[in-house]
Design a protein around this motif. Structure first.
Motif, PDB file in Angstrom:
ATOM      1  N   ALA A   1      19.176  27.494  30.972  1.00 58.10           N
ATOM      2  CA  ALA A   1      19.716  26.279  30.368  1.00 58.10           C
ATOM      3  C   ALA A   1      20.000  26.549  28.901  1.00 58.10           C
ATOM      4  CB  ALA A   1      18.722  25.135  30.507  1.00 58.10           C
ATOM      5  N   THR A   2      21.101  26.004  28.412  1.00 57.64           N
ATOM      6  CA  THR A   2      21.466  26.131  27.003  1.00 57.64           C
ATOM      7  C   THR A   2      21.530  24.742  26.390  1.00 57.64           C
ATOM      8  OG1 THR A   2      22.776  28.109  27.475  1.00 57.64           O
ATOM      9  CG2 THR A   2      23.184  27.001  25.378  1.00 57.64           C
ATOM     10  N   ALA A   3      20.656  24.494  25.423  1.00 57.15           N
ATOM     11  CA  ALA A   3      20.614  23.180  24.797  1.00 57.15           C
ATOM     12  C   ALA A   3      21.646  23.031  23.690  1.00 57.15           C
ATOM     13  CB  ALA A   3      19.214  22.913  24.234  1.00 57.15           C
ATOM     14  N   ASN A   4      22.301  24.132  23.334  1.00 54.87           N
ATOM     15  CA  ASN A   4      23.300  24.099  22.259  1.00 54.87           C
ATOM     16  C   ASN A   4      24.584  24.753  22.759  1.00 54.87           C
ATOM     17  OD1 ASN A   4      24.192  23.665  19.498  1.00 54.87           O
ATOM     18  ND2 ASN A   4      24.106  25.886  19.280  1.00 54.87           N
ATOM     19  N   PRO A   5      25.441  23.996  23.453  1.00 56.07           N
ATOM     20  CA  PRO A   5      26.632  24.607  24.046  1.00 56.07           C
ATOM     21  C   PRO A   5      27.658  25.030  23.009  1.00 56.07           C
ATOM     22  CG  PRO A   5      26.662  22.233  24.338  1.00 56.07           C
ATOM     23  CD  PRO A   5      25.327  22.567  23.760  1.00 56.07           C
ATOM     24  N   ASN A   6      28.526  25.915  23.437  1.00 62.07           N
ATOM     25  CA  ASN A   6      29.625  26.391  22.595  1.00 62.07           C
ATOM     26  C   ASN A   6      30.755  25.368  22.657  1.00 62.07           C
ATOM     27  OD1 ASN A   6      31.693  27.746  21.332  1.00 62.07           O
ATOM     28  ND2 ASN A   6      31.681  29.515  22.690  1.00 62.07           N
ATOM     29  N   PHE A   7      31.118  24.791  21.510  1.00 63.42           N
ATOM     30  CA  PHE A   7      32.135  23.746  21.468  1.00 63.42           C
ATOM     31  C   PHE A   7      33.546  24.285  21.228  1.00 63.42           C
ATOM     32  CE2 PHE A   7      28.389  21.144  20.039  1.00 63.42           C
ATOM     33  CZ  PHE A   7      28.346  20.320  21.153  1.00 63.42           C
ATOM     34  N   ALA A   8      33.729  25.599  21.238  1.00 65.15           N
ATOM     35  CA  ALA A   8      35.072  26.152  21.030  1.00 65.15           C
ATOM     36  C   ALA A   8      36.035  25.580  22.072  1.00 65.15           C
ATOM     37  CB  ALA A   8      35.037  27.670  21.132  1.00 65.15           C
ATOM     38  N   ALA A   9      37.285  25.393  21.669  1.00 66.44           N
ATOM     39  CA  ALA A   9      38.262  24.730  22.528  1.00 66.44           C
ATOM     40  C   ALA A   9      38.486  25.454  23.850  1.00 66.44           C
ATOM     41  CB  ALA A   9      39.580  24.573  21.771  1.00 66.44           C
TER      42      ALA A   9
END
Length: 328
Positions: free
Chosen positions: A291-299
């Protein structure tokens, strides 16, 4: 709203800044006032002086996922999109995932859909002080699938230190390499199937899964090199029904089961606002990888692509997340 967008750090700094630029563009479209904040030794002082309303964390690897940056933001009294420091630490620890799911099952008394791979956890101290090397000969009897096995650091990102091993000699070498990256390492059954990442937004029982993203490497498996190389993987958003089953109704039922499993993990860990759950559908069940609590917000990253497939724009989504963080 004045929003600090944190970027840089010690891991994949350029990709972090690229994601931050996508976030800043989206926030400007949503009529916020974003500011790029490069993370360095003066971070807390910068935040205390600029006093942003909210922060969005675009750091990658341990910088963004281990809970340390969340601790710093909490100390500076800056609300941050995403989970608390304690939850980030819990999610970052892959060795604790099975226990978290069991605790969730005990609490809710629900039949859980999510399962984790059969595994063993070994620590660096056990090797250095207590001769844990001797247990490697017993691994095949402890993990019923036998070789090949997966070895990974208990706390790392982007498949760093993850190895497929075919025999005991490779197992020993892979464990020593994994333990250079973390204090503990996992030895797990190697799982074949459809690899997916499923973004989630919301909190608690109001959380919902976005369309699952199917990850197809052009060669080999989805290792650290494939993640770091442009064009090395194809993303299918949402997952292709044919990848799950030749029967359309069965594929839809499997996708619903995958989404149930993902929400179990998200809630079991206590995640809020947003996150991503990685798993493999092995043809029978959803086997959770991490699980990743800090996702990558890149488009172009899976999170934004899944949001787009669900009819959500990045500006609107980030606006909702910023408001949620401010109200938390």
């Amino acid at each position: 709203m004045k929003i600090a967008v944190l970027a840089g750090g010690t891991f994949e700094s350029e990709r972090s800044v690229a994601a931050a630029n996508d976030v800043i563009a989206a926030l400007k479209e949503a009529e916020h006032e974003p500011e790029l904040v490069m993370v360095d030794g003066g971070l807390v002082d910068t935040l205390l002086r600029s006093q942003p309303d909210v922060a969005i964390n675009c750091l990658r690897g341990a910088d963004g996922e281990s809970g340390d940056i969340q601790d710093a933001l909490e100390a500076a009294n800056v609300p941050c999109v995403g989970s608390s420091a304690a939850v980030c630490r819990r999610a970052y620890d892959k060795a604790g995932l099975a226990e978290a799911l069991q605790a969730y099952h005990n609490l809710t008394e629900d039949v859980t859909t999510a399962v984790t791979a059969q595994s063993l956890t070994l620590s660096r101290r056990a090797f250095e002080a207590w001769g844990a090397e001797a247990v490697l000969s017993q691994v095949e009897s402890r993990i019923s699938s036998g070789y090949p096995l997966c070895v990974k650091p208990a706390s790392a990102s982007a498949a760093q230190g993850v190895c497929r091993v075919e025999n005991a000699e490779q197992l020993s070498e892979a464990l020593h390499e994994a333990l250079k990256l973390a204090d503990r390492a996992l030895v797990q059954q190697w799982v074949e199937g459809v690899e997916l990442t499923v973004p989630v937004i919301g909190t608690g029982w109001n959380a919902f899964a976005l369309p699952p993203v199917e990850i197809v490497p052009n060669a080999g498996w989805y290792d650290a090199a494939a993640r770091a190389t442009a064009g090395a993987v194809e993303l299918h958003t949402p997952v292709r029904n044919a990848s799950l089953s030749p029967s359309e109704p069965d594929a839809q039922a499997i996708r619903a089961e995958i989404e149930r499993a993902v929400l179990e993990v998200y809630r079991a860990l206590g995640m809020r606002d947003c996150g991503c759950i990685d798993l493999i559908w092995d043809g029978a069940q959803a086997i959770i990888l991490e699980a990743t609590a800090n996702p990558n917000f890149a488009a172009e990253a899976p999170f934004a692509q899944a949001a787009k497939a669900a009819g959500l724009t990045l500006p609107n989504l980030l606006n909702e997340l910023a408001e949620s963080a401010l109200d938390a």
